[in-house]
Design an enzyme around this catalytic site. Structure first.
Site, PDB file in Angstrom:
ATOM      1  N   GLN A 182      63.317 -60.959  31.176  1.00  0.00           N
ATOM      2  CA  GLN A 182      64.447 -61.107  32.095  1.00  0.00           C
ATOM      3  C   GLN A 182      64.800 -59.813  32.808  1.00  0.00           C
ATOM      4  O   GLN A 182      65.490 -59.835  33.836  1.00  0.00           O
ATOM      5  CB  GLN A 182      65.675 -61.631  31.339  1.00  0.00           C
ATOM      6  CG  GLN A 182      65.556 -63.057  30.853  1.00  0.00           C
ATOM      7  CD  GLN A 182      65.523 -64.083  31.971  1.00  0.00           C
ATOM      8  OE1 GLN A 182      65.786 -63.778  33.132  1.00  0.00           O
ATOM      9  NE2 GLN A 182      65.174 -65.322  31.630  1.00  0.00           N
ATOM     10  N   SER A 202      56.752 -62.131  32.106  1.00  0.00           N
ATOM     11  CA  SER A 202      56.200 -63.310  32.754  1.00  0.00           C
ATOM     12  C   SER A 202      56.336 -63.227  34.266  1.00  0.00           C
ATOM     13  O   SER A 202      57.185 -62.511  34.792  1.00  0.00           O
ATOM     14  CB  SER A 202      56.918 -64.560  32.232  1.00  0.00           C
ATOM     15  OG  SER A 202      56.332 -65.731  32.725  1.00  0.00           O
ATOM     16  N   HIS A 204      56.796 -66.039  36.484  1.00  0.00           N
ATOM     17  CA  HIS A 204      57.620 -67.011  37.195  1.00  0.00           C
ATOM     18  C   HIS A 204      59.105 -66.679  37.200  1.00  0.00           C
ATOM     19  O   HIS A 204      59.890 -67.341  37.873  1.00  0.00           O
ATOM     20  CB  HIS A 204      57.396 -68.426  36.636  1.00  0.00           C
ATOM     21  CG  HIS A 204      58.030 -68.685  35.314  1.00  0.00           C
ATOM     22  ND1 HIS A 204      59.187 -69.430  35.179  1.00  0.00           N
ATOM     23  CD2 HIS A 204      57.681 -68.318  34.062  1.00  0.00           C
ATOM     24  CE1 HIS A 204      59.512 -69.510  33.899  1.00  0.00           C
ATOM     25  NE2 HIS A 204      58.615 -68.850  33.197  1.00  0.00           N
ATOM     26  N   THR A 242      38.221 -68.471  30.968  1.00  0.00           N
ATOM     27  CA  THR A 242      38.132 -68.197  32.395  1.00  0.00           C
ATOM     28  C   THR A 242      39.500 -67.769  32.923  1.00  0.00           C
ATOM     29  O   THR A 242      40.506 -68.424  32.680  1.00  0.00           O
ATOM     30  CB  THR A 242      37.663 -69.455  33.156  1.00  0.00           C
ATOM     31  OG1 THR A 242      36.406 -69.868  32.634  1.00  0.00           O
ATOM     32  CG2 THR A 242      37.523 -69.171  34.642  1.00  0.00           C
ATOM     33  N   CYS A 327      64.246 -73.341  27.815  1.00  0.00           N
ATOM     34  CA  CYS A 327      63.258 -73.759  26.817  1.00  0.00           C
ATOM     35  C   CYS A 327      63.855 -74.711  25.779  1.00  0.00           C
ATOM     36  O   CYS A 327      63.127 -75.368  25.046  1.00  0.00           O
ATOM     37  CB  CYS A 327      62.675 -72.530  26.119  1.00  0.00           C
ATOM     38  SG  CYS A 327      61.809 -71.420  27.240  1.00  0.00           S
TER      39      CYS A 327
END
Length: 384
Positions: A182, A202, A204, A242, A327
């Site tokens: 955050q 992260s 996003h 990958t 979440c």
């Protein structure tokens, strides 16, 4: 009658992908589609793009590119870091220290580690959400291998004093991990100065694509972790498979934009947040949680006394606000963060997180305040 405009005020849950990020990603879906591990020109091109993104992120966070491992997000990074480090260092001790208002991605992983025989100490927090640094110092023993404390709380925005925490932890010869998800892009972060041993974050949350994040490992501090995934050897064997090249490229661009615009954008959003809080505090029974603390510039957590939270949330159906972490918000239960701060179940269930972002305007704030004020008063009158 025209439909009310929907207003998004849940930027701590996720953010829209910046158009500049999308433009940077697009060629890697079609023209530059090669597997980054392939030993030919298509693979070399995408492999170079991955390394460029790694250097972008490392440069802006002031750490070595070799310390960055790409993952599918912060939750996967948390699992890799906690399981990998604790199992690697179990011979040195079995105690881990965290606090009661960490993100569920950390707490649930701690629970799994306890089942494997590790001892987890959960630090208390005060009514504002602060840990007691003396309690931390007393909790660290010769058996402590890791202290895991988030930089900024995802629900209240409270910022922990990481420099003070780092000094305590390292003076006791333990290692320090932090969830900085955050905080990245909202406040300045210098990983070299912070001297964290492990960190997770992260894409996003900073207007990058979903499905990509990073684990930072401080090799200078001689930190190593055991791998938990196998096959292929990508990312030095830590995260084989990958690579998500478009996502990684977008992640790098999102970090670049976030850091280049952070100072001005944080100041703009802080002004909006201050107006929001000052106006909402005029509502009888409104309480700003962690108000007196150092907080993220975009985050407000507010409780409304003697109000049914479910009814309030349903009536505010044009405002995207959150009752806790995204979440866990699909389950109707009191926020563990607020309960750890001493709020009753009833008050915690009538508490909401409002998090602002790049598209938030003064008009959005004025409409939100008006709608919340009107709805709270309606619910109060209905109770009389």
């Amino acid at each position: 009658m025209a439909a009310k405009r929907k207003i998004y005020l849940d930027y701590n849950a996720t953010t829209p992908v910046d158009v500049r990020v999308v433009d940077t990603m697009l060629p890697y879906f079609t023209e530059k589609f090669g597997n980054a591990s392939s030993d030919h020109v298509f693979g070399w091109d995408t492999g170079e793009a991955v390394e460029n993104a790694r250097e972008q992120i490392a440069g802006l966070l002031n750490c070595k590119p070799s310390g960055i491992t790409f993952t599918s997000g912060a939750t996967e990074a948390a699992n890799l870091a906690l399981f990998g480090f604790c199992e690697r260092n179990q011979s040195k001790g079995n105690q881990i220290i965290t606090c009661k208002n960490e993100h569920k991605a950390i707490l649930d992983t701690m629970n799994a580690l306890e089942k494997k025989g590790f001892e987890v100490t959960y630090l208390n927090v005060d009514i504002e959400g602060n840990i007691d640094l003396k309690e931390l110092e007393q909790a660290v023993t010769s058996r402590t291998i890791l202290v895991c404390l988030m930089m900024a709380n995802n629900e209240t925005g409270l910022i922990h004093p990481m420099n003070d925490i780092e000094k305590i932890v390292h003076s006791k010869k333990a290692k320090l991990m932090s969830d900085i998800t955050q905080a990245v892009g909202k406040i300045p972060i210098d990983l070299k100065k912070l001297n964290l041993d492990l960190a997770i974050f992260s894409s996003h949350k900073i207007y990058g694509p979903k499905g990509v994040g990073a684990l930072y490992i401080n090799k200078k501090n001689k930190v190593d972790i055991n791998p938990h995934f196998f096959g292929g050897g990508q990312e030095k064997g830590m995260r084989p498979g990958t690579m998500n090249v478009p996502g990684i490229v977008g992640f790098g661009k999102a970090v670049e934009i976030a850091f280049s615009e952070m100072e001005g954008e944080s100041a703009r959003i802080l002004k909006l947040k201050n107006k929001l809080e000052n106006d909402l505090k005029n509502i009888e029974g409104a309480i700003i949680n962690s108000e007196a603390c150092d907080r993220l510039p975009n985050t407000t957590n507010i409780s409304f006394e003697n109000i049914d939270g479910n009814s309030l949330l349903r009536k505010l159906n044009n405002l995207a606000i959150s009752r806790g972490s995204a979440c866990t918000s699909n389950t109707i239960q009191a926020s563990h963060v607020l309960k750890a701060m001493g709020l009753s179940d009833e008050l915690a269930l009538s508490s909401f997180r409002i998090s602002l972002g790049r598209d938030t305007s003064i008009e959005d704030i004025e409409i939100a305040v008006k709608e919340i004020n009107k709805t709270v008063n309606q619910l109060k009158r209905a109770m009389v």
